[in-house]
Design an enzyme around this catalytic site. Structure first.
Site, mmCIF file in Angstrom:
data_model
loop_
_atom_site.group_PDB
_atom_site.id
_atom_site.type_symbol
_atom_site.label_atom_id
_atom_site.label_comp_id
_atom_site.label_asym_id
_atom_site.label_seq_id
_atom_site.Cartn_x
_atom_site.Cartn_y
_atom_site.Cartn_z
ATOM 1 N N LYS A 27 -13.996 1.580 -3.288
ATOM 2 C CA LYS A 27 -15.169 1.695 -2.211
ATOM 3 C C LYS A 27 -16.067 2.553 -2.508
ATOM 4 O O LYS A 27 -17.161 2.443 -2.095
ATOM 5 C CB LYS A 27 -14.377 2.458 -0.751
ATOM 6 C CG LYS A 27 -13.178 1.636 -0.266
ATOM 7 C CD LYS A 27 -12.587 1.833 1.138
ATOM 8 C CE LYS A 27 -12.065 3.260 0.863
ATOM 9 N NZ LYS A 27 -11.425 3.855 2.318
ATOM 10 N N GLU A 85 0.887 -1.404 -0.032
ATOM 11 C CA GLU A 85 -0.106 -0.173 -0.176
ATOM 12 C C GLU A 85 0.760 1.155 -0.063
ATOM 13 O O GLU A 85 0.465 2.549 -0.539
ATOM 14 C CB GLU A 85 -0.888 0.024 1.366
ATOM 15 C CG GLU A 85 -2.091 0.927 1.250
ATOM 16 C CD GLU A 85 -3.049 0.880 2.290
ATOM 17 O OE1 GLU A 85 -4.217 0.212 2.033
ATOM 18 O OE2 GLU A 85 -2.869 1.176 3.490
ATOM 19 N N HIS A 95 7.137 -27.087 2.839
ATOM 20 C CA HIS A 95 6.356 -28.355 2.282
ATOM 21 C C HIS A 95 5.112 -27.815 1.182
ATOM 22 O O HIS A 95 4.027 -28.328 0.767
ATOM 23 C CB HIS A 95 5.591 -29.302 3.298
ATOM 24 C CG HIS A 95 6.672 -29.862 3.837
ATOM 25 N ND1 HIS A 95 7.253 -31.087 3.685
ATOM 26 C CD2 HIS A 95 7.444 -29.520 4.966
ATOM 27 C CE1 HIS A 95 8.232 -31.556 4.440
ATOM 28 N NE2 HIS A 95 8.418 -30.586 5.406
#
Length: 554
Positions: A515, A358, A389
């Site tokens: 938004k 950000e 793994h």
């Protein structure tokens, strides 16, 4: 006062060109050769800051590389820009704001005048209020509406109001000493809140609503649902006993039903992703106590002072930031793996994703012109040994260059013996830490594999090319202070890279448009009548399918 960065394009400077030519000379050199030619490299290419021992010798750099990178930093006037930040100059130019997360951890007797106010006094006024509140909570003086002690605090926030507290709580939960645990709700997906509250008792639950403006959609949606959960069980008057706020908007906090005496503020010079050491960390302080929280802040300050005063040549955040830039802009790397060999740091990579991406995920320079080179590293990772793994295969034998940060501790918080009796489980964990950095760097050649009797047709599959770079960060134990040091180490790396790229690392305009558009689309997907067509056929088709599957007119 706003300070606009007016440096010329860094990629057009002699310092940048010198690094480009240097890369042409040494870019393909193997780490094996670096260590053969410089046997003391592993002891000398290290730096100690506070409790952190940082080994950067397994990077594809020479002392000349580092000298040229420091020259680049000076060309970008990194020291001047750093001093401006610490002095409270408005280096967040697009929002005309100071950038003073470092003031959050200044000692009480320090003074820093910004825009006519001593911000250190303001910071400690809030810290004192937080401490008094958490003392009451932890002692049992603060009770819920029925008189029962609070046993669980639920932090409701999103972004920096969530990622930091979640990460720090998980890392330091072993320091809890007052019978209080914490949970966290961030996602507007109702499953998040429902699962969090499923086994809690309203009478012993306290909510911390963290929103600077007290208008963040996701946070207020969750807070409203949580308030309904409390009032359904305990009545409307219970809200004042079961909610506190971290905000600066007294009117909206009061309208919600929270006593504004129980509102803890912060300032516009603290960005969300830099705010865990502000009142946003209230949930953490409630669990570990004010003294441990003060130790946490002191850890930040140790690295702040080092970053502020150490020469660039031995300045840990600067060196690590410059090495990250070397890989991003000269070696073609796009991401960095963060690999803590501590399950307590399971959320550290996610926290760093916001801090770094950000901050430096920008395509526009601070002066409004487009950048002329790649910016922003993609951060990702998981704790070891789980990652071994999962994705280490790509790190070892894949075609992509992924520098890695290994973080480990000599002393565990808890330990168990191994079944074999050779050391402890923590010793086994750390043997993997050391082995992975070694194998990534030096690999294993076809000749070495063939000499072990491996069939010729299998040899190519087992070759480990090595030359995969990494930083090793080793501390004695994961304490509140050490965690603060780790966070600050990365904060100042972000700053270093951002200054050289000429970007504003402290705004985040890229998150705003989505938004705004979501608010516009909400009535479209919920209205009873058929919606007007959307501006693009894809979104239009998706909205209509969603409405149809929700039983609404499409």
């Amino acid at each position: 006062m706003t300070s606009v960065h007016t440096l010329p394009d860094i990629t057009a400077t002699p310092a940048w060109d010198a690094l480009r030519k240097h890369h042409d000379r040494i870019g393909d050199t193997h780490l094996r050769q670096f260590f053969e030619e410089d046997p003391d490299r592993g002891r000398e290419l290290t730096v100690t800051v506070g409790d952190l021992y940082i080994d950067y010798s397994k990077h594809r750099v020479t002392r000349e590389t580092l000298r040229l990178l420091v020259d680049l930093a000076r060309t970008a006037k990194l020291e001047e820009r750093r001093d401006q930040m610490f002095a409270g100059v408005h280096i967040n130019t697009s929002e005309d704001r100071a950038v003073l997360h470092t003031a959050l951890r200044l000692p009480r007797d320090a003074e820093l005048i910004v825009d006519g106010r001593n911000v250190v006094a303001d910071v400690h006024e809030v810290l004192d209020a937080m401490g008094e509140f958490t003392d009451r909570l932890r002692s049992g003086e603060w009770t819920g509406a029925t008189g029962k002690r609070i046993s669980t605090v639920v932090n409701i926030g999103i972004g920096g109001s969530d990622l930091g507290p979640v990460m720090v709580y998980q890392a330091l939960r072993h320091y809890a000493d007052a019978g209080i645990s914490a949970r966290f709700v961030s996602n507007v997906d109702p499953a998040d809140l429902i699962a969090t509250l499923a086994d809690l008792d309203p009478a012993t639950t306290l909510f911390i609503v963290a929103s600077k403006t007290f208008s963040t959609l996701e946070t207020l949606t969750n807070a409203t649902a949580a308030r309904r959960w409390i009032t359904d069980a305990l009545g409307d008057a219970a809200v004042a006993h079961h909610f506190v706020a971290v905000s600066t908007n007294k009117r909206l906090v009061d309208d919600f039903g929270i006593n504004t005496d129980n509102m803890f503020g912060f300032w516009d010079w603290v960005g969300g992703r830099y705010s865990v050491d502000s009142a946003i960390g209230l949930s953490v302080m409630a669990v570990i106590g004010r003294e441990a929280f003060a130790d946490f802040l002191s850890g930040f300050h140790i690295v702040d002072r080092h970053f502020q005063t150490a020469p660039l040549e031995s300045n840990a955040p600067v060196l690590l930031g410059l090495i990250g830039l070397w890989y991003s802009n000269f070696m073609g790397a796009q991401s960095r793996a963060v690999l803590p060999y501590s399950n307590d740091l399971a959320r550290f990579a996610a926290y760093l994703q916001q801090l770094t991406m950000e901050s430096n995920g920008k395509s526009t320079r601070a002066d409004g012109s487009p950048v002329t080179t790649d910016t922003g590293e993609i951060f990702w990772g998981e704790p070891g040994t789980n990652g071994q793994h999962a994705f280490y295969q790509l790190l070892h034998q894949g075609t992509r260059l992924v520098p890695a940060d290994f973080i480990g501790f000599s002393q565990p918080i808890d330990d168990l013996p191994t079944a074999e009796g050779s050391g402890s489980m923590h010793d086994l964990l750390m043997s993997n830490f050391f082995a992975q950095t070694q194998v990534l760097a030096f690999g294993k050649t076809a000749e070495e594999i063939a000499a072990e009797g491996t069939p010729a047709d299998i040899v190519p599959h087992k070759v480990m090319p090595g030359n995969r770079p990494s930083t090793s960060i080793l501390a004695n134990r994961l304490t509140p202070s050490v965690l603060g040091q780790l966070i600050a180490l990365y904060e100042h790396q972000v700053f270093t890279e951002g200054v050289i790229w000429g970007i504003d690392s402290f705004d985040q305009w890229g998150v705003e448009l989505g938004k705004t558009q979501a608010k516009a689309l909400l009535p479209v997907i919920t209205a009873d009548n058929s919606p007007a067509p959307q501006s693009d056929s894809s979104t239009d088709a998706l909205v209509r399918r969603y409405r149809s599957e929700r039983g609404r007119t499409s």
